[in-house]
Motif scaffolding. Structure first.
Motif, PDB file in Angstrom:
ATOM      1  N   TRP A 169       0.844  -1.202   0.000  1.00 29.77           N
ATOM      2  CA  TRP A 169       0.000   0.000   0.000  1.00 29.77           C
ATOM      3  C   TRP A 169       0.880   1.252   0.000  1.00 29.77           C
ATOM      4  CZ3 TRP A 169      -5.108  -1.324   2.706  1.00 29.77           C
ATOM      5  CH2 TRP A 169      -6.118  -0.427   2.343  1.00 29.77           C
ATOM      6  N   SER A 170       1.877   1.254   0.854  1.00 29.40           N
ATOM      7  CA  SER A 170       2.776   2.413   0.944  1.00 29.40           C
ATOM      8  C   SER A 170       3.556   2.641  -0.343  1.00 29.40           C
ATOM      9  CB  SER A 170       3.755   2.217   2.116  1.00 29.40           C
ATOM     10  OG  SER A 170       3.067   2.149   3.346  1.00 29.40           O
ATOM     11  N   GLU A 171       3.827   1.549  -1.058  1.00 26.43           N
ATOM     12  CA  GLU A 171       4.576   1.640  -2.320  1.00 26.43           C
ATOM     13  C   GLU A 171       3.670   1.886  -3.526  1.00 26.43           C
ATOM     14  OE1 GLU A 171       7.804   1.627  -2.609  1.00 26.43           O
ATOM     15  OE2 GLU A 171       8.464   0.914  -0.624  1.00 26.43           O
ATOM     16  N   ASP A 172       2.380   2.160  -3.291  1.00 26.99           N
ATOM     17  CA  ASP A 172       1.400   2.399  -4.359  1.00 26.99           C
ATOM     18  C   ASP A 172       1.296   1.191  -5.284  1.00 26.99           C
ATOM     19  OD1 ASP A 172      -0.550   3.756  -5.797  1.00 26.99           O
ATOM     20  OD2 ASP A 172       0.902   4.755  -7.102  1.00 26.99           O
ATOM     21  N   LEU A 173       1.175   0.007  -4.677  1.00 31.29           N
ATOM     22  CA  LEU A 173       1.097  -1.231  -5.444  1.00 31.29           C
ATOM     23  C   LEU A 173      -0.157  -2.032  -5.131  1.00 31.29           C
ATOM     24  CD1 LEU A 173       4.849  -2.349  -5.258  1.00 31.29           C
ATOM     25  CD2 LEU A 173       3.646  -1.400  -7.248  1.00 31.29           C
ATOM     26  N   VAL A 174      -1.210  -1.359  -4.614  1.00 34.96           N
ATOM     27  CA  VAL A 174      -2.475  -2.052  -4.388  1.00 34.96           C
ATOM     28  C   VAL A 174      -3.541  -1.497  -5.314  1.00 34.96           C
ATOM     29  CG1 VAL A 174      -2.022  -2.740  -1.997  1.00 34.96           C
ATOM     30  CG2 VAL A 174      -3.037  -0.503  -2.461  1.00 34.96           C
TER      31      VAL A 174
END
Length: 313
Positions: free
Chosen positions: A263-268
């Motif tokens: 989520w923090s890495e913008d991967l969801v």
């Protein structure tokens, strides 16, 4: 502390129950738990909007489970408290601090109400809920319906007492792996599903071939091994300085940590699926180390008690 990443929610579908924890020489203690419930709890404590679709009763244990989850910000889905009784898992803590389980479980939740335009960014399931009939069929249906909008995360979390023969469970596990973007398991899961002599890395690579983007196996004191569809192979060693109180909820905390890091890495979100499949080594290392740090805090204290974001190093 505000959770980084895009706005959105996580839907966790799976069992919530009461762990009846027995330490050597001590009286049993009731502690709300259940693998998916622990994941939802971990996400909520990290500041994520987490909804749990479970199957508990309105008995005293069910009320305790609800209070425990809601106190950390987990939302229980409508209809989640329709069971005749709240399930239990007797967790016996051995001299080595590891937990073994004996279950009394009812798993027959209704289908969750998924409305158009309000799809979760992340859907998590695993453990008993994904295998045990009749509820397992509902779980698989939800994964199939949400894959078009959501990142799918799955933890097989094998429970031999409830999952029948390994070869039968393996067929279900592999079908769910094929629906998933992130799969996390333990070396003990693979040993039960594929045999004690199974090569961990070969199993993980077979799961990538089925469609997963990232697969991670935890190996106790040997640390974690992660492989990705992008070709990254990563080992993160265990921290030898961690003093283990017990391992209850350790894998669930690790899984929630992986999801939080994605989520923090913008991967969801399904729209980030190709980016997830192209993850680079540096990003994957941040993801796995974040999960390991969260699990280390959980094992350092009794029970499934994951940290808040403010507690992270």
């Amino acid at each position: 502390m505000t959770a980084p990443g895009r706005q959105g929610s996580a839907l966790v579908i799976g069992e919530a129950l009461v762990d009846v924890v027995i330490h050597p020489g001590q009286e049993p203690v009731d502690i709300p738990g259940g693998s998916p419930a622990n994941v939802a709890l971990g996400l909520a404590r990290l500041g994520r909007d987490a909804e749990l679709h479970c199957w508990i009763g309105t008995d005293e244990r069910g009320k305790a489970v609800r209070a425990h989850l809601e106190a950390s910000g987990v939302r229980l889905a409508a209809g989640a408290d329709g069971a005749e009784r709240t399930s239990t898992a007797q967790a016996t803590i051995g001299e080595d601090r590891a937990a073994t389980y004996l279950f009394d479980l009812d798993w027959n939740p209704p289908r969750p109400n998924l409305t158009d335009g309000d799809s979760p960014l992340l859907v998590h399931t695993g453990s008993i809920a994904a295998i045990l009939a009749p509820g397992a069929a509902t779980v698989e249906q939800v994964l199939r319906e949400t894959r078009a909008t959501s990142t799918i995360a799955y933890d097989p979390n094998a429970r031999p007492q409830l999952m029948g023969e390994p070869e039968d469970a393996r067929r279900i596990v592999e079908r769910l792996v094929a629906l998933s973007d992130l799969v996390k398991c333990s070396d003990e899961d693979i040993a039960w599903l594929y045999g004690e002599d199974a090569d961990l890395e070969s199993v993980l690579r077979s799961w990538l071939e089925k469609g997963a983007a990232i697969v991670v196996v935890t190996r106790g004191k040997k640390g974690a091994l992660a492989l990705s569809a992008s070709g990254v192979r990563l080992e993160v060693p265990a921290d030898p300085s961690v003093v283990v109180a017990d391992t209850v909820g350790a894998g669930d905390s690790f899984m929630g940590g992986l999801e939080d890091a994605l989520w923090s890495e913008d991967l969801v979100g399904a729209d980030r699926r190709e980016a997830l499949r192209a993850v680079d080594a540096e990003t994957l290392e941040r993801i796995v180390r974040h999960a390991a740090a969260i699990a280390d805090i959980t094992v350092s204290r009794a029970g499934a008690n994951p940290p808040t974001r403010d507690e992270l190093p």
